[in-house]
Each structure stands twice: as C-alpha cells, then as structure tokens.
Design a protein around this motif. Structure first.
Motif, PDB file in Angstrom:
ATOM      1  N   UNK A   1     -68.459 -17.664   6.788  1.00 54.27           N
ATOM      2  CA  UNK A   1     -68.902 -16.491   6.027  1.00 54.27           C
ATOM      3  C   UNK A   1     -69.825 -16.897   4.884  1.00 54.27           C
ATOM      4  N   UNK A   2     -69.634 -18.104   4.353  1.00 52.54           N
ATOM      5  CA  UNK A   2     -70.558 -18.606   3.326  1.00 52.54           C
ATOM      6  C   UNK A   2     -71.916 -18.959   3.937  1.00 52.54           C
ATOM      7  N   UNK A   3     -71.916 -19.537   5.145  1.00 53.87           N
ATOM      8  CA  UNK A   3     -73.189 -19.801   5.830  1.00 53.87           C
ATOM      9  C   UNK A   3     -73.939 -18.500   6.070  1.00 53.87           C
TER      10      UNK A   3
ATOM     11  N   UNK B   1     -75.880  -6.469  11.532  1.00 50.22           N
ATOM     12  CA  UNK B   1     -75.219  -6.738  12.807  1.00 50.22           C
ATOM     13  C   UNK B   1     -75.142  -8.251  12.983  1.00 50.22           C
ATOM     14  N   UNK B   2     -73.944  -8.775  13.140  1.00 55.34           N
ATOM     15  CA  UNK B   2     -73.741 -10.228  13.168  1.00 55.34           C
ATOM     16  C   UNK B   2     -73.041 -10.654  14.453  1.00 55.34           C
ATOM     17  N   UNK B   3     -73.627 -11.598  15.142  1.00 58.94           N
ATOM     18  CA  UNK B   3     -73.016 -12.159  16.333  1.00 58.94           C
ATOM     19  C   UNK B   3     -72.090 -13.314  15.996  1.00 58.94           C
ATOM     20  N   UNK B   4     -70.940 -13.350  16.664  1.00 55.71           N
ATOM     21  CA  UNK B   4     -69.983 -14.443  16.491  1.00 55.71           C
ATOM     22  C   UNK B   4     -69.151 -14.529  17.761  1.00 55.71           C
ATOM     23  N   UNK B   5     -69.138 -15.689  18.380  1.00 51.76           N
ATOM     24  CA  UNK B   5     -68.464 -15.830  19.673  1.00 51.76           C
ATOM     25  C   UNK B   5     -66.956 -15.978  19.560  1.00 51.76           C
ATOM     26  N   UNK B   6     -66.474 -16.446  18.438  1.00 54.65           N
ATOM     27  CA  UNK B   6     -65.042 -16.594  18.211  1.00 54.65           C
ATOM     28  C   UNK B   6     -64.692 -15.924  16.882  1.00 54.65           C
ATOM     29  N   UNK B   7     -64.690 -14.590  16.841  1.00 59.71           N
ATOM     30  CA  UNK B   7     -64.498 -13.880  15.569  1.00 59.71           C
ATOM     31  C   UNK B   7     -63.033 -13.839  15.142  1.00 59.71           C
ATOM     32  N   UNK B   8     -62.527 -14.983  14.738  1.00 63.75           N
ATOM     33  CA  UNK B   8     -61.143 -15.091  14.303  1.00 63.75           C
ATOM     34  C   UNK B   8     -61.039 -16.134  13.201  1.00 63.75           C
ATOM     35  N   UNK B   9     -59.875 -16.241  12.602  1.00 64.10           N
ATOM     36  CA  UNK B   9     -59.632 -17.201  11.509  1.00 64.10           C
ATOM     37  C   UNK B   9     -60.694 -17.027  10.416  1.00 64.10           C
ATOM     38  N   UNK B  10     -61.332 -18.107   9.987  1.00 62.24           N
ATOM     39  CA  UNK B  10     -62.305 -18.038   8.890  1.00 62.24           C
ATOM     40  C   UNK B  10     -63.515 -17.170   9.202  1.00 62.24           C
ATOM     41  N   UNK B  11     -63.768 -16.902  10.489  1.00 65.58           N
ATOM     42  CA  UNK B  11     -64.893 -16.032  10.832  1.00 65.58           C
ATOM     43  C   UNK B  11     -64.411 -14.731  11.490  1.00 65.58           C
ATOM     44  N   UNK B  12     -63.180 -14.360  11.143  1.00 65.21           N
ATOM     45  CA  UNK B  12     -62.633 -13.091  11.596  1.00 65.21           C
ATOM     46  C   UNK B  12     -62.768 -12.015  10.542  1.00 65.21           C
ATOM     47  N   UNK B  13     -61.931 -10.986  10.630  1.00 64.33           N
ATOM     48  CA  UNK B  13     -61.894  -9.910   9.624  1.00 64.33           C
ATOM     49  C   UNK B  13     -63.255  -9.231   9.440  1.00 64.33           C
ATOM     50  N   UNK B  14     -64.008  -9.046  10.516  1.00 65.78           N
ATOM     51  CA  UNK B  14     -65.364  -8.491  10.445  1.00 65.78           C
ATOM     52  C   UNK B  14     -66.217  -9.334   9.502  1.00 65.78           C
ATOM     53  N   UNK B  15     -66.539 -10.532   9.949  1.00 66.46           N
ATOM     54  CA  UNK B  15     -67.279 -11.492   9.134  1.00 66.46           C
ATOM     55  C   UNK B  15     -68.612 -10.926   8.660  1.00 66.46           C
ATOM     56  N   UNK B  16     -69.181  -9.974   9.394  1.00 62.20           N
ATOM     57  CA  UNK B  16     -70.450  -9.376   8.980  1.00 62.20           C
ATOM     58  C   UNK B  16     -70.315  -8.700   7.612  1.00 62.20           C
TER      59      UNK B  16
ATOM     60  N   UNK C   1     -72.864 -12.155  -0.121  1.00 62.44           N
ATOM     61  CA  UNK C   1     -74.287 -12.358  -0.411  1.00 62.44           C
ATOM     62  C   UNK C   1     -74.758 -11.505  -1.580  1.00 62.44           C
ATOM     63  N   UNK C   2     -73.904 -10.610  -2.057  1.00 68.44           N
ATOM     64  CA  UNK C   2     -74.268  -9.766  -3.185  1.00 68.44           C
ATOM     65  C   UNK C   2     -74.960  -8.476  -2.798  1.00 68.44           C
ATOM     66  N   UNK C   3     -74.865  -8.081  -1.514  1.00 68.90           N
ATOM     67  CA  UNK C   3     -75.457  -6.822  -1.084  1.00 68.90           C
ATOM     68  C   UNK C   3     -74.667  -5.664  -1.702  1.00 68.90           C
ATOM     69  N   UNK C   4     -75.316  -4.509  -1.869  1.00 67.09           N
ATOM     70  CA  UNK C   4     -74.602  -3.341  -2.408  1.00 67.09           C
ATOM     71  C   UNK C   4     -73.436  -2.930  -1.511  1.00 67.09           C
ATOM     72  N   UNK C   5     -72.432  -2.336  -2.100  1.00 67.89           N
ATOM     73  CA  UNK C   5     -71.271  -1.869  -1.344  1.00 67.89           C
ATOM     74  C   UNK C   5     -71.664  -0.871  -0.262  1.00 67.89           C
ATOM     75  N   UNK C   6     -72.787  -0.190  -0.437  1.00 73.81           N
ATOM     76  CA  UNK C   6     -73.212   0.840   0.501  1.00 73.81           C
ATOM     77  C   UNK C   6     -73.723   0.282   1.821  1.00 73.81           C
ATOM     78  N   UNK C   7     -73.997  -1.015   1.887  1.00 70.97           N
ATOM     79  CA  UNK C   7     -74.523  -1.618   3.113  1.00 70.97           C
ATOM     80  C   UNK C   7     -73.372  -1.942   4.061  1.00 70.97           C
ATOM     81  N   UNK C   8     -73.360  -1.373   5.268  1.00 73.21           N
ATOM     82  CA  UNK C   8     -72.283  -1.655   6.219  1.00 73.21           C
ATOM     83  C   UNK C   8     -72.558  -2.920   7.022  1.00 73.21           C
ATOM     84  N   UNK C   9     -71.560  -3.373   7.744  1.00 79.48           N
ATOM     85  CA  UNK C   9     -71.728  -4.553   8.589  1.00 79.48           C
ATOM     86  C   UNK C   9     -70.829  -4.472   9.800  1.00 79.48           C
ATOM     87  N   UNK C  10     -71.313  -4.992  10.923  1.00 79.50           N
ATOM     88  CA  UNK C  10     -70.525  -4.993  12.154  1.00 79.50           C
ATOM     89  C   UNK C  10     -70.670  -6.339  12.850  1.00 79.50           C
TER      90      UNK C  10
END
Length: 400
Positions: free
Chosen positions: A31-33, A57-72, A79-88
């Motif tokens: 998630x830091x990367x 929109x973020x691709x992740x082949x193993x979306x679990x553990x440190x890259x789970x929980x909707x990593x997008x 990254x400091x984006x506004x709260x209004x920006x969604x992610x999937x």
C-alpha cells in the motif's frame, strides 16, 4: 437518451523500480508502494485538482494480508488524496494492472468521469506462497478430471505449452538470455529513467553497542532482477523445476517480484481544462479464455480480438509488451501469431525485469508510454499477457 462514446487519453504514467522478492522492497508495504506512485503520477500534471478524480482502479492478484482491505482505497488515502476520491481493487491475476487501466478508460469513455487512475501493486514478498496465504481449492477440482488443470501450477502449464508448441529448452534459454541483454542495455542507456519514480527505502537497524536504532536510507532507482552477465552456458546448467524431464527452469521463467505503477487518464474536456498534451489514446482491451492447462497461450486469442475491434493491423503495432511469464509461452505466442520479434519487449521482459503479478500490466503500460514519448514514429503499442486458470488479455494504445 443515448450518449456518444468519448475518447480516453493517457496523460502520465509512472512506476517504482521492480525489486526481487525479499530484495530491496522486502520491508516495503504494497500500500505504501501504491501511495508512492499515486502521488508521483498526479504530480506530473500541474495544478491537477485531485477532487476531480472519479475513481482509482487498482489491480492486485493476491488482494489479501498487507495488500487486502481494498488496497486501492487505503493507498489513495495514504497518498493524501481527498476523502471524496473513491477506490476499487480488481483481480484478474496477471492482467490486473492493464485491466485496471482499461476499466478506468472505459469510465471516461462512458462519460462517468473526466479524470481517472488505473494502477497496480503487488508484493510477492508478503505472500508466503504463489497461491496466497491460505489455499482453499474447491474439492470439485479434484473430483472431476476435466477440472484438474484449475489446480495446475503455472510452471506445469508452461511445460505443457513447450510440449504442445514444440518449444525447445535451447530456444527458451536463448530467449531468456536475450531478455536480460535487452534489459541491461536499456538500463545502461537510461531508457527506464523517465518512467521510474525512485523509491527511498528507510529501514530501522539496531546498534547493539550503543543501544540505539539507526535509520538507514537507500534510494532504489533501477530494476533489481536484471543480470547483465547472463549466459547460455549458465542457463543450460539449471535444472527443470516443474517436471523431472522438463525444459522450464528458474532461468527461463519470470521472476517473483515487488512493485507498483499508476496511469493517469483524462477526457478531452479535462485535457483542455488543464492544457495537457496526451501521450496516447486508449484504443481498446480484450480478454479471452483458453484451456487452463495451457494458460500461457492466452494472448494468441486476445491479441487478434482487440486488433479487430480497433480496426488496426497487427503489422502496424510498433511496440508489443508481451509479459514473459515463461519463455516457452512467450515463444509460442510469437510464433503462432507471427509477431515481429524485434517489436516484442525491445527493453526486455519479465524474465529479466520481474513480474509483480497484478502490478505488471500497469508497469508495462508505463514502459510503453515512455517509448511512445521518445519515438514520434511509434503509432500503436500493445500490452498483453497470459493469465492463470486459462485466459489472455491485450490492451491497445494509439498515438494521438
């Protein structure tokens, strides 16, 4: 009331260097990367209002553990984006990154957003094994013979492709060596410099003599897996690792890796609003299914589909980023479709540069965009790959 489909343009793309599994990024979270490349790609457009981003929109082949929980969503907030920006977060295994770019482009085409981001992140370091933290295969896979291939390891599918398409061990090793040679030459020539945003790794190391903790920093600027000294003699000494009498080795297979990338897309209205000159136009994306036991041939079906839909001749595609999951499958694709080998992975591929699964598609889009910026004669470019469980994907991009 029907709306007219509008064009989607790529205006910026960047990526981290790709590190070996348990290498330079062994203590870096995925998630830091992701946050790193999201900040970097949006900084490339002066005055960009982040509130305008319709979705990440973020691709992740193993979306679990440190890259789970909707990593997008987590990555964009880090990254400091506004709260209004969604992610999937989306997952189509190895094509997840380019699929994310295609999904972002489609949202613009449909008029649902003027600014979108397609990205990918993957840390294979944090995954204890290729199939994730917990393997929970459906029992039906083993109860019915027609389902066995769903559980095949990727290496076994490569062995089956090598057998069926008559790809020799010698040809696989030669292909692998060429991948390293091209990648080493590209690094030496600074060809990756414009697409890479270096990553500053900060590690805490104990100093037992002084009973203190030192912060050690290292700037990672280049892809870590490239071996400039790769030789046919060295590759020939490696033993097959998936079948006792096979031809697929660690040397002619892609590397397990860590990395991330992000691609910024805009509508024509946004281009005018921000006075931005686009790099290329999104021209289409196609995905196709193939037998799981020979999943590596997926691009053989996906490439003709996207070219037909876009009305582009194969010969007019000047740069093809064909993910080198294995030399065997890459050669099978090249030979079957009659691809011009000089246009395929001119700067090396995953055998040398690494393959951080769900991030690779977005990473290779960044490589293609940098190539299109350097070469004004490059009209069409493609990113394509095979996909586990038997699929192939191809994304097409065109100079404006």
């Amino acid at each position: 009331m029907s709306k007219q489909i509008q064009d989607a343009y790529i205006v910026a793309a960047t990526r981290t260097p790709v590190a070996k599994r348990k290498g330079a990024f062994k203590n870096v979270r995925p998630d830091d990367m992701l946050a790193h490349v999201l900040r970097a790609v949006t900084a490339k457009v002066s005055g960009l209002d982040l509130h305008e981003i319709g979705d990440v929109v973020v691709g992740c082949a193993m979306p679990e553990a440190e890259q789970g929980m909707n990593v997008a969503r987590i990555g964009l907030l880090l990254a400091g984006f506004p709260d209004s920006v969604p992610g999937i977060t989306i997952n189509r295994f190895c094509s997840s990154g380019v699929n994310a770019v295609a999904d972002a482009a489609t949202r613009i085409q449909l008029g649902e957003a003027d600014v979108m981001i397609g990205a990918g992140t993957e840390s294979m370091t944090v995954m204890p094994q290729m199939m994730g933290n917990k393997i929970a295969m459906n029992p039906a896979v083993f109860e019915h013979e027609e389902n066995f291939a769903i559980a095949y390891g990727m290496g076994l599918t490569a062995e089956k492709v090598a057998q069926q398409y008559k790809v020799s061990r010698e040809d696989q090793d030669a292909f692998a060596q060429a991948s390293h040679q091209k990648a080493a030459a590209a690094i030496a020539g600074g060809l990756f410099r414009d697409e890479i945003t270096p990553y500053l790794v900060r590690e805490h190391q104990p100093d037992f003599k002084s009973s203190t903790v030192r912060i050690v920093e290292k700037l990672v600027e280049n892809d870590e897996g490239v071996r400039a000294d790769s030789s046919l003699e060295g590759l020939a000494k490696l033993r097959p690792i998936f079948a006792a009498k096979g031809s697929v080795t660690a040397g002619n297979s892609s590397q397990m890796s860590d990395g991330a990338a992000a691609v910024l897309l805009m509508s024509e209205a946004a281009l005018k609003r921000y006075n931005v000159t686009p790099i290329a136009k999104y021209s289409g994306f196609s995905v196709a299914g193939v037998p799981p036991e020979i999943m590596g041939i997926g691009p053989i079906e996906a490439i003709p589909r996207v070219l037909k839909r876009a009305g582009v001749a194969q010969a007019d595609v000047g740069w093809i980023e064909l993910n080198e999951a294995f030399a065997a499958q890459a050669l099978a694709v090249i030979r079957t479709l009659g691809l011009d080998a000089s246009k395929v992975n001119p700067q090396g591929g995953a055998i040398a540069l690494g393959h951080p699964l769900g991030a690779t598609g977005a990473i290779r889009v960044a490589t293609l965009m940098a190539a299109m910026q350097r070469d004004p004669g490059l009209k069409h470019g493609m990113v394509t790959m095979c996909i586990g469980t038997g699929m192939g994907a191809a994304g097409l991009f065109t100079r404006v």
